[in-house]
Design a protein around this motif. Structure first.
Motif, short mmCIF file in Angstrom:
data_model
loop_
_atom_site.label_atom_id
_atom_site.label_comp_id
_atom_site.label_asym_id
_atom_site.label_seq_id
_atom_site.Cartn_x
_atom_site.Cartn_y
_atom_site.Cartn_z
N LEU A 196 0.86 -1.23 0.05
CA LEU A 196 0.02 0.05 0.21
C LEU A 196 0.94 1.22 -0.03
O LEU A 196 1.62 1.33 1.01
CB LEU A 196 -0.91 0.26 1.08
CG LEU A 196 -2.21 -0.84 1.13
CD1 LEU A 196 -2.05 -2.20 1.20
CD2 LEU A 196 -3.52 -0.37 1.90
N LEU A 197 0.58 2.14 -1.11
CA LEU A 197 1.43 3.30 -1.13
C LEU A 197 0.68 4.71 -1.08
O LEU A 197 -0.56 4.68 -1.63
CB LEU A 197 2.31 3.41 -2.46
CG LEU A 197 3.31 2.19 -2.73
CD1 LEU A 197 3.85 2.35 -3.96
CD2 LEU A 197 4.48 2.36 -1.58
N GLY A 198 1.07 5.68 -0.50
CA GLY A 198 0.40 7.03 -0.47
C GLY A 198 0.91 7.62 0.63
O GLY A 198 1.61 7.29 1.88
N ASP A 199 0.25 8.91 0.82
CA ASP A 199 0.85 10.03 1.80
C ASP A 199 0.33 9.42 3.13
O ASP A 199 -0.65 8.90 3.30
CB ASP A 199 0.25 11.50 1.63
CG ASP A 199 1.10 11.89 0.25
OD1 ASP A 199 1.81 11.32 -0.17
OD2 ASP A 199 0.45 13.18 -0.21
N ALA A 200 1.05 9.97 4.15
CA ALA A 200 0.58 9.98 5.53
C ALA A 200 -0.66 10.34 5.73
O ALA A 200 -1.20 11.37 5.40
CB ALA A 200 1.47 10.36 6.66
N ILE A 229 -1.24 -1.26 -4.29
CA ILE A 229 -2.62 -0.58 -4.15
C ILE A 229 -2.27 1.07 -3.73
O ILE A 229 -1.52 1.21 -2.78
CB ILE A 229 -3.44 -1.18 -2.93
CG1 ILE A 229 -3.96 -2.42 -3.37
CG2 ILE A 229 -4.60 -0.04 -2.66
CD1 ILE A 229 -4.54 -3.05 -1.97
N LEU A 230 -2.53 1.82 -4.65
CA LEU A 230 -2.35 3.26 -4.45
C LEU A 230 -3.18 3.73 -3.39
O LEU A 230 -4.67 3.88 -4.30
CB LEU A 230 -1.95 3.92 -5.73
CG LEU A 230 -0.77 3.50 -6.79
CD1 LEU A 230 -1.13 4.17 -7.99
CD2 LEU A 230 0.56 3.76 -6.01
N VAL A 231 -3.24 4.65 -2.68
CA VAL A 231 -4.34 5.31 -1.73
C VAL A 231 -4.20 6.48 -1.58
O VAL A 231 -2.92 7.41 -1.45
CB VAL A 231 -4.21 4.61 -0.24
CG1 VAL A 231 -5.40 4.98 0.51
CG2 VAL A 231 -4.03 3.01 -0.36
N THR A 291 -2.74 14.51 -2.59
CA THR A 291 -2.14 13.35 -2.15
C THR A 291 -2.31 12.34 -3.48
O THR A 291 -1.56 11.37 -3.59
CB THR A 291 -3.11 12.73 -1.06
OG1 THR A 291 -4.39 12.77 -1.43
CG2 THR A 291 -2.89 13.59 0.30
N HIS A 292 -3.25 12.73 -4.39
CA HIS A 292 -3.46 12.00 -5.53
C HIS A 292 -2.39 12.18 -6.46
O HIS A 292 -1.73 11.24 -7.08
CB HIS A 292 -4.63 12.50 -6.36
CG HIS A 292 -4.90 11.85 -7.54
ND1 HIS A 292 -4.40 12.53 -8.92
CD2 HIS A 292 -5.59 10.68 -8.19
CE1 HIS A 292 -4.86 11.64 -9.84
NE2 HIS A 292 -5.52 10.62 -9.28
N ASP A 293 -1.95 13.38 -6.56
CA ASP A 293 -0.83 13.72 -7.51
C ASP A 293 0.67 13.30 -6.95
O ASP A 293 1.45 12.80 -7.70
CB ASP A 293 -0.61 15.56 -7.56
CG ASP A 293 -1.94 16.11 -8.23
OD1 ASP A 293 -2.46 15.41 -9.07
OD2 ASP A 293 -2.15 17.25 -7.99
N ASN A 294 0.78 13.17 -5.95
CA ASN A 294 1.85 12.49 -5.20
C ASN A 294 2.07 11.08 -5.36
O ASN A 294 3.14 10.27 -5.19
CB ASN A 294 2.02 12.81 -3.83
CG ASN A 294 2.15 14.18 -3.24
OD1 ASN A 294 2.61 14.79 -4.14
ND2 ASN A 294 1.88 14.60 -2.17
N LEU A 295 0.91 10.24 -5.72
CA LEU A 295 1.12 8.98 -6.10
C LEU A 295 2.13 8.50 -7.24
O LEU A 295 2.86 7.47 -7.25
CB LEU A 295 -0.32 8.38 -6.34
CG LEU A 295 -1.36 8.32 -5.55
CD1 LEU A 295 -2.79 8.00 -6.07
CD2 LEU A 295 -0.91 7.65 -4.17
N VAL A 322 -7.09 3.43 -4.85
CA VAL A 322 -8.31 3.74 -3.92
C VAL A 322 -8.15 5.00 -3.51
O VAL A 322 -7.30 5.45 -2.82
CB VAL A 322 -8.13 2.86 -2.77
CG1 VAL A 322 -9.35 2.77 -1.81
CG2 VAL A 322 -8.16 1.28 -3.16
N GLY A 323 -9.36 5.77 -3.57
CA GLY A 323 -9.68 7.22 -3.03
C GLY A 323 -10.45 6.89 -1.70
O GLY A 323 -11.56 6.25 -1.64
N THR A 324 -10.25 7.53 -0.60
CA THR A 324 -10.58 7.26 0.65
C THR A 324 -11.49 8.52 1.16
O THR A 324 -11.39 9.67 0.55
CB THR A 324 -9.59 7.08 1.88
OG1 THR A 324 -8.96 8.16 1.82
CG2 THR A 324 -8.84 5.82 1.42
#
Length: 244
Positions: free
Chosen positions: A16-20, A131-133, A141-145, A178-180
C-alpha cells in the motif's frame, strides 16, 4: 476448495502506497477483515518496519490468465524502447476449475519509522501487487502517487523480469487505485485523463474506510478487488523473482 495444510498455501504480497493520513491503515483493516479474522489482532503479522495483515483469497485455477496492460506513460529516465516479456499474453484455461487458496499479505509502512532504503528495496522485489491510496478531500495526495510508485517499480523491473525493462511499459505489476473518505466528499473534484487510474489503465475504488460493508459479497467494489487479487496471483506465477 480442496483441503490443504497451511505450509502448502502460497503467499502473495501487496504494497500500500500513499501519503501519511490518507487512510492506508484503516483500508488495510478493511481489506483483510473476514468472518474468521474479525479483529486486527487475529490477522496481523508481527514486523518491525511494516504493519502487515493477512487474508485468504480463493483463486480460480481455470481463469483466462492475462496480466492487465500497464500505462503508456513512462519515467523521463526510462529508455524509449521496450523489451518483449517472456510470458504470453494469454494462457488457455484447463478443463476443470478448482479454487486454490492463497494467503494475501498487505504491507503498510509504519509512519513513525524511517525505513532504510536497502530494507525497503528488499521488500519491493517481492511485491506481487500495489494499491495506491489517496484522500478524496486533498487531491495533492493523488498527484503524489506518481512519486510513491517510482522506486517500487524500479525494483520490480529489476527482479521480476528476465532483463531490465522500461518503467511502466506493456505489462507490469497489477495496480489498484483507492480514494478514501468518500463519505466526506461533497462533489467529485477529479475526472478524465488527469486521474492516475486512467493513466495506469486500472480500476479505481472510492470508499469510506469506516464502512464495514464496503466490500460486501457481489458488490461492485468486491468484484474489482477480486479481479485485482486474481491478477496479483497471475503476476506471482508468471513473473517469479530472479537474482540480479
Amino acid at each position: 476448495m480442496e483441503q490443504q495444510t497451511i505450509k502448502h498455501v502460497a503467499t502473495v504480497r501487496i504494497l500500500l502506497l500513499g501519503d501519511a493520513g490518507v487512510g492506508k491503515s484503516r483500508l488495510t483493516d478493511l481489506l483483510a477483515r473476514s468472518e474468521d479474522t474479525p479483529t486486527p489482532s487475529t490477522r496481523s503479522v508481527g514486523d518491525v518496519w511494516w504493519n502487515v495483515q493477512v487474508r485468504l483469497h480463493e483463486y480460480p485455477s481455470n481463469m483466462l490468465i492475462g496480466i492487465p496492460p500497464t500505462p503508456d506513460w513512462t519515467s523521463s529516465s526510462s529508455p524509449s524502447t521496450s523489451t518483449h516479456s517472456s510470458a504470453p499474453d494469454q494462457f488457455p484455461p484447463p478443463n476443470t476449475c478448482k479454487m486454490i487458496p492463497y494467503f494475501v499479505e498487505f504491507y503498510d509502512l509504519k509512519s513513525s519509522l524511517r525505513l532504510p532504503r536497502e530494507h525497503r528495496n528488499r521488500l519491493y522485489r517481492h511485491i506481487d501487487g500495489i494499491i495506491l491510496v489517496y484522500d478524496l478531500l486533498d487531491m495533492r495526495t493523488h498527484d503524489n502517487l506518481h512519486d510513491w510508485l517510482y522506486q517500487p517499480l524500479r525494483q520490480i523491473c529489476r527482479y521480476r523480469h528476465k532483463r531490465l525493462r522500461p518503467i511502466l511499459k506493456r505489462r507490469h505489476v497489477p495496480i489498484l487505485v483507492v480514494g478514501t473518505k468518500l463519505d466526506l466528499l461533497n462533489s467529485r473534484r477529479l475526472s478524465g485523463t488527469g486521474k492516475i487510474a486512467t493513466q495506469l489503465g486500472t480500476d479505481e475504488i472510492l470508499l469510506n474506510c469506516l464502512d464495514l460493508n464496503s466490500f460486501n459479497e457481489k458488490s461492485r467494489n468486491e468484484m474489482k478487488l477480486r479481479k485485482f487479487l486474481n491478477n496479483v496471483v497471475d503476476f506471482k506465477q508468471y513473473f517469479p523473482i530472479r537474482r540480479s
